[in-house]
Enzyme design. Sequence first.
Site, PDB file in Angstrom:
ATOM      1  N   ASN A 114      85.196  45.245  21.126  1.00 51.06           N
ATOM      2  CA  ASN A 114      85.982  45.073  22.337  1.00 51.06           C
ATOM      3  C   ASN A 114      87.035  46.170  22.398  1.00 51.06           C
ATOM      4  O   ASN A 114      87.712  46.435  21.403  1.00 51.06           O
ATOM      5  CB  ASN A 114      86.653  43.705  22.334  1.00 51.06           C
ATOM      6  CG  ASN A 114      85.637  42.566  22.341  1.00 51.06           C
ATOM      7  OD1 ASN A 114      84.595  42.672  22.966  1.00 51.06           O
ATOM      8  ND2 ASN A 114      85.942  41.487  21.642  1.00 51.06           N
ATOM      9  N   HIS A 121      88.450  47.125  15.228  1.00 47.59           N
ATOM     10  CA  HIS A 121      87.642  46.260  14.370  1.00 47.59           C
ATOM     11  C   HIS A 121      86.295  46.049  15.023  1.00 47.59           C
ATOM     12  O   HIS A 121      86.184  45.991  16.246  1.00 47.59           O
ATOM     13  CB  HIS A 121      88.339  44.902  14.135  1.00 47.59           C
ATOM     14  CG  HIS A 121      88.811  44.248  15.391  1.00 47.59           C
ATOM     15  ND1 HIS A 121      89.957  44.647  16.061  1.00 47.59           N
ATOM     16  CD2 HIS A 121      88.279  43.252  16.133  1.00 47.59           C
ATOM     17  CE1 HIS A 121      90.107  43.908  17.144  1.00 47.59           C
ATOM     18  NE2 HIS A 121      89.096  43.060  17.214  1.00 47.59           N
ATOM     19  N   THR A 155      92.050  41.994  21.922  1.00 51.91           N
ATOM     20  CA  THR A 155      93.333  41.295  21.807  1.00 51.91           C
ATOM     21  C   THR A 155      94.162  41.779  20.635  1.00 51.91           C
ATOM     22  O   THR A 155      95.366  41.518  20.599  1.00 51.91           O
ATOM     23  CB  THR A 155      93.113  39.771  21.663  1.00 51.91           C
ATOM     24  OG1 THR A 155      92.320  39.509  20.500  1.00 51.91           O
ATOM     25  CG2 THR A 155      92.417  39.202  22.898  1.00 51.91           C
TER      26      THR A 155
HETATM   27  P1  5GP Z   1      89.438  41.127  19.733  1.00 49.20           P
HETATM   28  O1  5GP Z   1      89.722  40.060  20.763  1.00 49.20           O
HETATM   29  O2  5GP Z   1      90.600  42.086  19.613  1.00 49.20           O
HETATM   30  O3  5GP Z   1      88.117  41.823  19.907  1.00 49.20           O
HETATM   31  O4  5GP Z   1      89.275  40.364  18.357  1.00 49.20           O
HETATM   32  C1  5GP Z   1      90.344  39.875  17.629  1.00 49.20           C
HETATM   33  C2  5GP Z   1      89.791  38.851  16.695  1.00 49.20           C
HETATM   34  O5  5GP Z   1      90.753  38.612  15.682  1.00 49.20           O
HETATM   35  C3  5GP Z   1      89.508  37.486  17.345  1.00 49.20           C
HETATM   36  O6  5GP Z   1      88.138  37.150  17.180  1.00 49.20           O
HETATM   37  C4  5GP Z   1      90.435  36.518  16.603  1.00 49.20           C
HETATM   38  O7  5GP Z   1      89.854  35.265  16.370  1.00 49.20           O
HETATM   39  C5  5GP Z   1      90.720  37.271  15.324  1.00 49.20           C
HETATM   40  N1  5GP Z   1      92.028  36.977  14.731  1.00 49.20           N
HETATM   41  C6  5GP Z   1      93.215  36.899  15.401  1.00 49.20           C
HETATM   42  N2  5GP Z   1      94.198  36.637  14.543  1.00 49.20           N
HETATM   43  C7  5GP Z   1      93.638  36.549  13.305  1.00 49.20           C
HETATM   44  C8  5GP Z   1      94.167  36.293  12.003  1.00 49.20           C
HETATM   45  O8  5GP Z   1      95.363  36.097  11.805  1.00 49.20           O
HETATM   46  N3  5GP Z   1      93.285  36.282  10.964  1.00 49.20           N
HETATM   47  C9  5GP Z   1      91.944  36.488  11.163  1.00 49.20           C
HETATM   48  N4  5GP Z   1      91.158  36.458  10.064  1.00 49.20           N
HETATM   49  N5  5GP Z   1      91.414  36.742  12.379  1.00 49.20           N
HETATM   50  C10 5GP Z   1      92.250  36.769  13.432  1.00 49.20           C
END
Ligand code: 5GP
Length: 112
Positions: free
Chosen positions: A85, A98, A93
């Site tokens: 993303n 990642h 987010t």
């Molecule tokens: P994005 O929305 O940026 O593609 O993905 C962020 C991801 O990070 C989400 O799937 C969310 O569940 C994960 N995430 C957010 N905060 C934490 C955290 O404190 N620890 C872990 N292990 N994952 C997290």
Amino acid sequence: MDDCLFCKIAAGTIPAKEVYRDDAIVAIEDINPQAPFHVLVMPVKHFANAGVLADADEALLGRVVAAASRLGRGSDPLGYRLVVNTGAHGGQTVDHLHVHVLSGRAMQWPPG
Ligand code: 5GP
Ligand code: ZN
């Protein structure tokens, strides 16, 4: 980046369930899994998104994708999905690059 969640996780100052680590990359279980297997693969060093890392260190971006591919391959013989993303419309987010590795169930297409 002092205020970056994933920098803190990569540095070990915020705990996470690590499934892989090398000199430049760490992979952790997602805290809110969207599939039976859901891990996040990221560089230890901060890069905001894939485009930034592509310009800064293409080889490292390749290593992150390779590590994600190997984790996916090992997680489910029937296949897996890698997701990156990027930006607001991409659904990002956490602004530390990642790669999501998802498997353990059949994925749908198109994505939401
Ligand atoms: P994005 O929305 O940026 O593609 O993905 C962020 C991801 O990070 C989400 O799937 C969310 O569940 C994960 N995430 C957010 N905060 C934490 C955290 O404190 N620890 C872990 N292990 N994952 C997290
Ligand atoms: Zn960061």
